[in-house]
Design a protein around this motif. Structure first.
Motif, PDB file in Angstrom:
ATOM      1  N   HIS A  19       0.848  -1.198  -0.129  1.00 59.60           N
ATOM      2  CA  HIS A  19      -0.101  -0.017   0.041  1.00 59.60           C
ATOM      3  C   HIS A  19       0.815   1.387   0.018  1.00 59.60           C
ATOM      4  O   HIS A  19       2.075   1.268   0.511  1.00 59.60           O
ATOM      5  CB  HIS A  19      -0.926  -0.056   1.218  1.00 59.60           C
ATOM      6  N   PRO A  20       0.486   2.246  -0.595  1.00 57.63           N
ATOM      7  CA  PRO A  20       1.109   3.632  -0.571  1.00 57.63           C
ATOM      8  C   PRO A  20       1.245   4.330   0.765  1.00 57.63           C
ATOM      9  O   PRO A  20       0.097   4.012   1.573  1.00 57.63           O
ATOM     10  CB  PRO A  20       0.387   4.512  -1.525  1.00 57.63           C
ATOM     11  N   THR A  21       2.378   4.538   1.285  1.00 60.83           N
ATOM     12  CA  THR A  21       2.721   5.103   2.773  1.00 60.83           C
ATOM     13  C   THR A  21       3.097   6.474   2.595  1.00 60.83           C
ATOM     14  O   THR A  21       3.812   6.987   1.797  1.00 60.83           O
ATOM     15  CB  THR A  21       3.619   4.400   3.521  1.00 60.83           C
ATOM     16  N   VAL A  22       2.286   7.421   3.476  1.00 57.21           N
ATOM     17  CA  VAL A  22       2.499   8.860   3.309  1.00 57.21           C
ATOM     18  C   VAL A  22       2.815   9.276   4.678  1.00 57.21           C
ATOM     19  O   VAL A  22       1.976   9.136   5.777  1.00 57.21           O
ATOM     20  CB  VAL A  22       1.226   9.629   2.592  1.00 57.21           C
ATOM     21  N   ALA A  23       3.976   9.935   5.164  1.00 53.68           N
ATOM     22  CA  ALA A  23       4.162  10.571   5.944  1.00 53.68           C
ATOM     23  C   ALA A  23       3.629  12.144   6.188  1.00 53.68           C
ATOM     24  O   ALA A  23       3.372  12.620   5.164  1.00 53.68           O
ATOM     25  CB  ALA A  23       5.834  10.840   6.270  1.00 53.68           C
ATOM     26  N   PHE A  24       3.037  12.396   7.597  1.00 55.70           N
ATOM     27  CA  PHE A  24       2.527  13.871   7.693  1.00 55.70           C
ATOM     28  C   PHE A  24       3.353  14.250   9.000  1.00 55.70           C
ATOM     29  O   PHE A  24       3.867  13.719   9.790  1.00 55.70           O
ATOM     30  CB  PHE A  24       1.311  13.893   7.712  1.00 55.70           C
ATOM     31  N   ASP A  25       3.221  15.611   9.074  1.00 51.33           N
ATOM     32  CA  ASP A  25       4.036  16.522  10.338  1.00 51.33           C
ATOM     33  C   ASP A  25       3.274  16.232  11.423  1.00 51.33           C
ATOM     34  O   ASP A  25       2.099  16.788  11.476  1.00 51.33           O
ATOM     35  CB  ASP A  25       4.324  17.897   9.614  1.00 51.33           C
ATOM     36  N   VAL A  79      -1.931   4.365   3.499  1.00 52.04           N
ATOM     37  CA  VAL A  79      -1.419   4.529   4.807  1.00 52.04           C
ATOM     38  C   VAL A  79      -0.726   5.887   5.227  1.00 52.04           C
ATOM     39  O   VAL A  79      -0.035   6.263   4.551  1.00 52.04           O
ATOM     40  CB  VAL A  79      -0.019   3.303   5.130  1.00 52.04           C
ATOM     41  N   LEU A  80      -1.192   6.552   6.379  1.00 55.27           N
ATOM     42  CA  LEU A  80      -0.849   7.664   6.623  1.00 55.27           C
ATOM     43  C   LEU A  80      -0.014   7.454   7.976  1.00 55.27           C
ATOM     44  O   LEU A  80      -0.526   6.641   8.870  1.00 55.27           O
ATOM     45  CB  LEU A  80      -1.653   8.695   6.765  1.00 55.27           C
ATOM     46  N   GLU A 140      -2.398  18.218   3.040  1.00 54.89           N
ATOM     47  CA  GLU A 140      -1.201  18.500   2.368  1.00 54.89           C
ATOM     48  C   GLU A 140      -0.340  17.592   1.923  1.00 54.89           C
ATOM     49  O   GLU A 140       0.186  17.061   0.566  1.00 54.89           O
ATOM     50  CB  GLU A 140      -0.350  19.596   3.247  1.00 54.89           C
ATOM     51  N   ALA A 141      -0.077  16.292   2.807  1.00 55.26           N
ATOM     52  CA  ALA A 141       0.635  15.250   2.489  1.00 55.26           C
ATOM     53  C   ALA A 141      -0.075  14.292   1.578  1.00 55.26           C
ATOM     54  O   ALA A 141       0.690  13.992   0.621  1.00 55.26           O
ATOM     55  CB  ALA A 141       0.872  14.352   3.934  1.00 55.26           C
ATOM     56  N   VAL A 142      -1.387  14.194   1.680  1.00 55.14           N
ATOM     57  CA  VAL A 142      -2.178  13.301   0.771  1.00 55.14           C
ATOM     58  C   VAL A 142      -2.294  13.979  -0.673  1.00 55.14           C
ATOM     59  O   VAL A 142      -2.284  13.118  -1.653  1.00 55.14           O
ATOM     60  CB  VAL A 142      -3.799  12.909   1.134  1.00 55.14           C
ATOM     61  N   ASP A 143      -2.268  15.224  -0.697  1.00 48.13           N
ATOM     62  CA  ASP A 143      -2.497  15.767  -1.891  1.00 48.13           C
ATOM     63  C   ASP A 143      -1.062  15.833  -2.821  1.00 48.13           C
ATOM     64  O   ASP A 143      -1.268  15.549  -3.888  1.00 48.13           O
ATOM     65  CB  ASP A 143      -2.899  17.393  -1.576  1.00 48.13           C
ATOM     66  N   ALA A 144      -0.238  16.034  -1.934  1.00 54.27           N
ATOM     67  CA  ALA A 144       1.157  16.092  -2.528  1.00 54.27           C
ATOM     68  C   ALA A 144       1.781  14.651  -3.049  1.00 54.27           C
ATOM     69  O   ALA A 144       2.092  14.629  -4.132  1.00 54.27           O
ATOM     70  CB  ALA A 144       2.302  16.437  -1.623  1.00 54.27           C
ATOM     71  N   HIS A 145       1.151  13.582  -2.197  1.00 57.44           N
ATOM     72  CA  HIS A 145       1.530  12.152  -2.791  1.00 57.44           C
ATOM     73  C   HIS A 145       0.759  11.868  -3.917  1.00 57.44           C
ATOM     74  O   HIS A 145       1.253  11.215  -4.910  1.00 57.44           O
ATOM     75  CB  HIS A 145       1.215  11.381  -1.419  1.00 57.44           C
ATOM     76  N   ASP A 182      -0.875  21.309  12.379  1.00 56.31           N
ATOM     77  CA  ASP A 182      -2.313  21.140  12.631  1.00 56.31           C
ATOM     78  C   ASP A 182      -2.685  19.692  11.740  1.00 56.31           C
ATOM     79  O   ASP A 182      -2.356  19.718  10.467  1.00 56.31           O
ATOM     80  CB  ASP A 182      -3.168  22.001  12.011  1.00 56.31           C
ATOM     81  N   THR A 183      -3.281  18.663  12.315  1.00 57.27           N
ATOM     82  CA  THR A 183      -3.268  17.568  11.852  1.00 57.27           C
ATOM     83  C   THR A 183      -4.141  17.573  10.449  1.00 57.27           C
ATOM     84  O   THR A 183      -3.631  17.055   9.629  1.00 57.27           O
ATOM     85  CB  THR A 183      -4.088  16.559  12.884  1.00 57.27           C
ATOM     86  N   ALA A 184      -5.398  18.122  10.479  1.00 58.67           N
ATOM     87  CA  ALA A 184      -6.090  18.174   9.250  1.00 58.67           C
ATOM     88  C   ALA A 184      -5.394  18.823   8.118  1.00 58.67           C
ATOM     89  O   ALA A 184      -5.352  18.201   6.973  1.00 58.67           O
ATOM     90  CB  ALA A 184      -7.337  18.933   9.313  1.00 58.67           C
ATOM     91  N   THR A 185      -4.725  19.963   8.375  1.00 58.59           N
ATOM     92  CA  THR A 185      -4.019  20.706   7.579  1.00 58.59           C
ATOM     93  C   THR A 185      -2.917  19.758   6.805  1.00 58.59           C
ATOM     94  O   THR A 185      -2.485  19.563   5.650  1.00 58.59           O
ATOM     95  CB  THR A 185      -3.177  22.017   7.843  1.00 58.59           C
ATOM     96  N   ALA A 186      -1.991  19.164   7.752  1.00 54.46           N
ATOM     97  CA  ALA A 186      -0.966  18.329   7.503  1.00 54.46           C
ATOM     98  C   ALA A 186      -1.278  17.125   6.695  1.00 54.46           C
ATOM     99  O   ALA A 186      -0.469  16.873   5.558  1.00 54.46           O
ATOM    100  CB  ALA A 186      -0.203  18.013   8.801  1.00 54.46           C
TER     101      ALA A 186
END
Length: 305
Positions: free
Chosen positions: A239-245, A274-275, A256-261, A249-253
């Protein structure tokens, strides 16, 4: 459990029949003629006439019911209305009163859970809001069973607790997300379940799911587990895995991470995702497994056990 059809049979129809019997008797019908006109026995007519059949006060007082009785009584008495036509008139009013009206209110009184659901419910609409909510709750229960029946799942529960969630198709807020109240916790190697799934009881997992959907993911289910680099590696195989900051702010992070990925890799929005965040001061690292529904997210987590 009480069906609205039972309300119709037990409360509405006896009252309407009693009112019609009285109306026809007032128009000069004999007991035999009333029985023939209404398609009931003479003994039933006698019971109506002597008040042996209880009438529901709200039905008797409803102006539309009174108008119906007057129209049907006059039609049957004059011969302008057949028994079939009378039946149709009564059926039409029943359907009208079932849709958020008098019969729906009587049904809610008999089934308080319908009122407590706080959602529009149409008994004749297979896609009504209440039915969809019940589907989601049932889906969360299936996901929960998958997790609690998995040997070793408790070891995957983070310190802050785990949850299994699923949202409505048009979810916008956490009130549209069903989850386990109070989260799942590890108690001596077993996952303790605090209560039945409810809507609006998840904040963190629901926020992550809604943010991912806002960024284009079609996922409706999610499960969170403890963070471990080895788990990420295992999940990344399928599965694709994506890290966020974790510090943002959780929702914003997450958005942004999902959109960029998605922009970089062009993943199918309907695939599992997977986040994860690796933690910060006062923030425990967590992994979120998102999937088309709660049972699928739970199945993915179960394979890690």
């Amino acid at each position: 459990m009480k069906f609205i059809e039972e309300v119709v049979v037990e409360e509405f129809l006896p009252t309407v029949r009693a009112m019609l019997a009285e109306d026809l008797r007032d128009r000069g019908f004999t007991q035999h003629e009333v029985a023939d006109a209404l398609g009931i026995s003479q003994s039933a007519v006698s019971k109506y006439a002597h008040g042996d059949v209880a009438r529901h006060e709200r039905v008797v007082a409803d102006a539309r019911v009174q108008d119906l009785v007057d129209r049907v009584g006059e039609g049957l008495a004059s011969g302008d209305m057949s028994r079939v036509a009378a039946l149709v008139e009564i059926e039409v009013l029943i359907r009208r009163l079932e849709e958020g009206d008098l019969l729906a209110e009587l049904h809610e009184a008999a089934m308080p859970e319908l009122r407590d659901a706080d959602v529009d419910f149409s008994v004749h609409d297979p896609e009504s809001g209440l039915r969809e909510r019940e589907r989601v709750l049932a889906s969360v229960r299936r996901g929960l069973r998958t997790l609690t029946n998995a040997s070793g799942f408790a070891a995957l529960i983070p310190n802050v607790g785990a949850n299994v969630v699923e949202c409505l198709p048009d979810a916008e807020t956490i009130d549209d997300v069903a989850a386990i109240p109070g989260r799942l916790v590890d108690v001596k190697g077993r996952a303790m379940v605090p209560g039945e799934p409810e809507f609006g009881v998840s904040e963190h997992v629901a926020t992550v799911l809604l943010a991912a959907r806002a960024a284009g993911s079609d996922a409706r289910g999610a499960v969170n587990v403890r963070y471990d680099p080895e788990l990420i590696e295992e999940l990344d195989d399928d599965h694709p895995t994506v890290a966020f900051d974790a510090e943002a702010d959780t929702a914003t992070a997450v958005r942004e991470a999902v959109d960029a990925h998605g922009a970089e890799d062009g993943d199918d929005a309907s695939d599992a995702l997977v986040l994860y965040q690796t933690g910060a001061v006062g923030v425990e690292p967590i992994v979120y497994v998102l999937a088309p529904d709660a049972p699928e997210a739970a199945r993915i987590v179960r394979e890690l056990c």
